[in-house]
Motif scaffolding. Structure first.
Motif, PDB file in Angstrom:
ATOM      1  N   ILE A  10      -8.645   0.547   7.919  1.00 45.11           N
ATOM      2  CA  ILE A  10      -8.464   0.789   6.485  1.00 45.11           C
ATOM      3  C   ILE A  10      -8.185  -0.561   5.841  1.00 45.11           C
ATOM      4  O   ILE A  10      -7.358  -1.325   6.336  1.00 45.11           O
ATOM      5  N   TYR A  11      -8.865  -0.854   4.731  1.00 48.36           N
ATOM      6  CA  TYR A  11      -8.736  -2.157   4.086  1.00 48.36           C
ATOM      7  C   TYR A  11      -7.819  -2.069   2.870  1.00 48.36           C
ATOM      8  O   TYR A  11      -8.248  -1.663   1.777  1.00 48.36           O
ATOM      9  N   PRO A  12      -6.535  -2.415   3.016  1.00 48.30           N
ATOM     10  CA  PRO A  12      -5.632  -2.368   1.862  1.00 48.30           C
ATOM     11  C   PRO A  12      -6.100  -3.261   0.708  1.00 48.30           C
ATOM     12  O   PRO A  12      -5.814  -2.947  -0.458  1.00 48.30           O
ATOM     13  N   ASP A  13      -6.796  -4.363   1.024  1.00 48.51           N
ATOM     14  CA  ASP A  13      -7.317  -5.231  -0.039  1.00 48.51           C
ATOM     15  C   ASP A  13      -8.148  -4.443  -1.051  1.00 48.51           C
ATOM     16  O   ASP A  13      -8.138  -4.732  -2.253  1.00 48.51           O
ATOM     17  N   ARG A  14      -8.885  -3.457  -0.533  1.00 44.66           N
ATOM     18  CA  ARG A  14      -9.769  -2.662  -1.381  1.00 44.66           C
ATOM     19  C   ARG A  14      -9.076  -1.426  -1.943  1.00 44.66           C
ATOM     20  O   ARG A  14      -9.308  -1.033  -3.088  1.00 44.66           O
ATOM     21  N   VAL A  15      -8.236  -0.796  -1.126  1.00 44.60           N
ATOM     22  CA  VAL A  15      -7.604   0.453  -1.547  1.00 44.60           C
ATOM     23  C   VAL A  15      -6.523   0.205  -2.594  1.00 44.60           C
ATOM     24  O   VAL A  15      -6.408   0.942  -3.582  1.00 44.60           O
ATOM     25  N   ILE A  16      -5.708  -0.845  -2.388  1.00 42.66           N
ATOM     26  CA  ILE A  16      -4.626  -1.189  -3.331  1.00 42.66           C
ATOM     27  C   ILE A  16      -4.766  -2.678  -3.693  1.00 42.66           C
ATOM     28  O   ILE A  16      -3.920  -3.492  -3.307  1.00 42.66           O
ATOM     29  N   PRO A  17      -5.816  -3.036  -4.409  1.00 45.57           N
ATOM     30  CA  PRO A  17      -6.148  -4.459  -4.600  1.00 45.57           C
ATOM     31  C   PRO A  17      -5.114  -5.265  -5.364  1.00 45.57           C
ATOM     32  O   PRO A  17      -5.071  -6.490  -5.224  1.00 45.57           O
ATOM     33  N   ASP A  18      -4.271  -4.618  -6.135  1.00 43.60           N
ATOM     34  CA  ASP A  18      -3.294  -5.358  -6.944  1.00 43.60           C
ATOM     35  C   ASP A  18      -1.916  -5.457  -6.285  1.00 43.60           C
ATOM     36  O   ASP A  18      -0.998  -6.054  -6.858  1.00 43.60           O
ATOM     37  N   SER A  56      -3.181   7.913   0.074  1.00 42.65           N
ATOM     38  CA  SER A  56      -3.306   9.270   0.606  1.00 42.65           C
ATOM     39  C   SER A  56      -4.756   9.743   0.649  1.00 42.65           C
ATOM     40  O   SER A  56      -5.102  10.628   1.437  1.00 42.65           O
ATOM     41  N   GLU A  57      -5.605   9.160  -0.164  1.00 45.19           N
ATOM     42  CA  GLU A  57      -7.027   9.518  -0.159  1.00 45.19           C
ATOM     43  C   GLU A  57      -7.685   9.175   1.179  1.00 45.19           C
ATOM     44  O   GLU A  57      -8.770   9.700   1.500  1.00 45.19           O
ATOM     45  N   PHE A  58      -7.036   8.318   1.961  1.00 49.66           N
ATOM     46  CA  PHE A  58      -7.596   7.888   3.237  1.00 49.66           C
ATOM     47  C   PHE A  58      -6.747   8.386   4.413  1.00 49.66           C
ATOM     48  O   PHE A  58      -6.827   7.855   5.515  1.00 49.66           O
ATOM     49  N   GLY A  59      -5.940   9.414   4.154  1.00 54.30           N
ATOM     50  CA  GLY A  59      -5.143  10.019   5.207  1.00 54.30           C
ATOM     51  C   GLY A  59      -3.890   9.254   5.562  1.00 54.30           C
ATOM     52  O   GLY A  59      -3.243   9.551   6.575  1.00 54.30           O
ATOM     53  N   VAL A  60      -3.536   8.272   4.749  1.00 51.40           N
ATOM     54  CA  VAL A  60      -2.350   7.456   5.014  1.00 51.40           C
ATOM     55  C   VAL A  60      -1.102   8.199   4.545  1.00 51.40           C
ATOM     56  O   VAL A  60      -1.068   8.719   3.426  1.00 51.40           O
ATOM     57  N   GLU A  61      -0.083   8.214   5.388  1.00 55.20           N
ATOM     58  CA  GLU A  61       1.135   8.953   5.098  1.00 55.20           C
ATOM     59  C   GLU A  61       2.284   7.998   4.776  1.00 55.20           C
ATOM     60  O   GLU A  61       2.487   7.006   5.475  1.00 55.20           O
ATOM     61  N   PRO A  73      -3.567   7.207   9.804  1.00 56.08           N
ATOM     62  CA  PRO A  73      -3.845   8.391  10.627  1.00 56.08           C
ATOM     63  C   PRO A  73      -4.261   7.992  12.042  1.00 56.08           C
ATOM     64  O   PRO A  73      -4.618   6.828  12.288  1.00 56.08           O
ATOM     65  N   PRO A  74      -4.191   8.906  12.996  1.00 56.59           N
ATOM     66  CA  PRO A  74      -4.556   8.573  14.383  1.00 56.59           C
ATOM     67  C   PRO A  74      -5.931   7.915  14.478  1.00 56.59           C
ATOM     68  O   PRO A  74      -6.879   8.310  13.788  1.00 56.59           O
ATOM     69  N   GLY A  75      -6.012   6.898  15.337  1.00 54.18           N
ATOM     70  CA  GLY A  75      -7.266   6.196  15.543  1.00 54.18           C
ATOM     71  C   GLY A  75      -7.573   5.140  14.503  1.00 54.18           C
ATOM     72  O   GLY A  75      -8.617   4.490  14.568  1.00 54.18           O
ATOM     73  N   HIS A  76      -6.671   4.943  13.528  1.00 51.51           N
ATOM     74  CA  HIS A  76      -6.880   3.979  12.450  1.00 51.51           C
ATOM     75  C   HIS A  76      -5.823   2.876  12.508  1.00 51.51           C
ATOM     76  O   HIS A  76      -4.718   3.069  13.010  1.00 51.51           O
ATOM     77  N   ASP A  77      -6.177   1.726  11.957  1.00 45.60           N
ATOM     78  CA  ASP A  77      -5.201   0.678  11.694  1.00 45.60           C
ATOM     79  C   ASP A  77      -5.493   0.072  10.331  1.00 45.60           C
ATOM     80  O   ASP A  77      -6.438   0.481   9.642  1.00 45.60           O
ATOM     81  N   PHE A  78      -4.651  -0.852   9.906  1.00 47.93           N
ATOM     82  CA  PHE A  78      -4.843  -1.569   8.640  1.00 47.93           C
ATOM     83  C   PHE A  78      -5.282  -2.994   8.955  1.00 47.93           C
ATOM     84  O   PHE A  78      -4.694  -3.658   9.815  1.00 47.93           O
TER      85      PHE A  78
END
Length: 408
Positions: A263-271, A299-304, A325-330
């Protein structure tokens, strides 16, 4: 009862499950476990990443107490790598130093050189790890050896710092970097002036799992290499007539487990300002509106979202914590990624720092040698490792947790 000397080796990223499933591959670690005290599952602090794990090993305290709650911590509004002076509670090196003992740090992170007689910085700190030279104070990059006790022992630090920053040289650097640190630590232990406490690291194991995957052929090789280094320590101590003086303490800073999607936080929460390694994400926030916005977007990407009680009280109101979520990292977004892409294939095939209490993050712990009782326990808390070293060194019993031996 006379105190033991302690030779502590942190083997990066070896999980409890991995050792249990593949123990027959590693005769030296297995022999120490059979003849000493084995913790089948030692918990990791949350998040189970490198610096929180090392800090808990050294202090016997939780992240909220020692203050190292991530591989980057918030300092003056910016996430930066922690340094030795950021550790808020007393390390085992400081406690031993205060007791008048001879302490040698050979390549272990988060140890203050002032608390040692001999200090060698980690090879990865100087070159190919996530910390670069500009992140660290100069004193943490310099060898301290006022009595030339390491004279003639090749450390190879300058060659490491000058190596090309490509993947092949980076992985190779860990091979001879680990070997040189263990060789230096063992030479000290076998000398006529053997330290009371030696702290060192083996790091190849974490790197190879990240790069090649959990339970890959390369991962098996890396742990076999670490096992050979442990055998080098015990065999050379035996030949020098020193083995009976030392307790050998083996642990890891965290475990490991497979991942497939980043999951790319740069894109999901760019600011937002954020920091991560593995599947835990810290995000800097300044208001309830920030919290709500960041939480909704992730949360749109299953992040809790999860509780930030592991964060120092001074920073807790400014940091929100999330787990993938399982199987994912940042991960940071690769430069060639299309602008509308928020997910991708993980750069790492295996990682750590999953949700609190994740079995993947449980790690190895073995004590063997002088004054170590033979036995085992099923599970132990991360805070008990430092107090067990303290018991072997006959230090005051003012740790935050009982030693493993006392608990038994």
């Amino acid at each position: 009862m006379q105190r033991a000397k302690v030779f502590m080796v942190m083997i990066d990223g070896v999980s409890a499950d991995y050792f249990a499933n593949h123990r027959n591959r590693y005769p030296n670690l297995s022999a120490l476990a059979e003849n000493g005290f084995l913790v089948k599952r030692m918990r990791s602090p949350f998040p189970a990443t490198s610096m929180p794990g090392r800090a808990s090993i050294l202090t016997g305290d939780s992240t909220v107490r020692h203050g190292i709650y991530g591989n980057r911590i918030l300092v003056n509004g910016e996430f930066v790598p922690p340094q030795a002076e950021d550790v808020k509670t007393r390390t085992i090196a400081l406690r031993a130093h205060e007791a008048g003992l001879d302490v040698a740090c050979i390549g272990h992170a988060l140890v203050d050189p002032e608390h040692t007689s001999v200090y060698v910085p980690p090879c990865w700190l100087r070159s190919c790890g996530f910390m670069k030279q500009g992140d660290q104070g100069a004193r943490l990059l310099n060898v301290k050896d006022p009595q030339s006790r390491l004279a003639g022992v090749p450390l190879g630090l300058e060659a490491t710092a000058a190596s090309k920053p490509d993947d092949v040289s980076r992985i190779t650097n860990f091979l001879w970097g680990d070997q040189s640190m263990i060789a230096a630590a063992t030479a000290l232990a076998c000398s006529s002036d053997a330290p009371d406490l030696i702290l060192t690291e083996v790091n190849l194991t974490d790197t190879y799992q990240h790069e090649f995957g959990y339970e890959s052929r390369e991962a098996h090789f890396s742990v076999a290499f670490a096992d050979l280094l442990v055998g080098q320590i015990t065999s050379q101590l035996a030949r020098a007539g020193r083995l009976s003086e030392y307790a050998i303490a083996i642990t890891s800073d965290h475990g490991h487990g497979p991942v497939h999607t980043a999951i790319y936080p740069d894109r999901v929460i760019p600011d937002a300002a954020w920091a991560t390694e593995g599947a835990v994400l810290h995000v800097q926030v300044s208001s309830k509106a920030d919290v709500q916005s960041v939480t909704a977007r992730l949360s749109e990407f299953g992040v809790e979202p999860c509780d930030s009680i592991h964060v120092s009280e001074d920073d807790r109101t400014n940091i929100c914590t999330f787990t993938a979520p399982p199987g994912h990292d940042f991960e940071a977004v690769p430069s060639s990624t299309p602008s509308d892409q928020f997910l991708g294939k993980s750069k790492h095939l295996s990682t750590h720092g999953f949700w609190a209490g994740a079995p993947f993050d449980d790690r190895i712990c073995i004590f063997s040698g002088k004054h170590v009782p033979q036995g085992s326990c099923e599970i132990a808390d991360e805070t008990q490792f430092a107090s067990t070293i303290g018991e072997l060194l006959k230090l005051p019993k003012d740790f935050s947790a009982a030693s493993l031996f006392e608990a038994q």
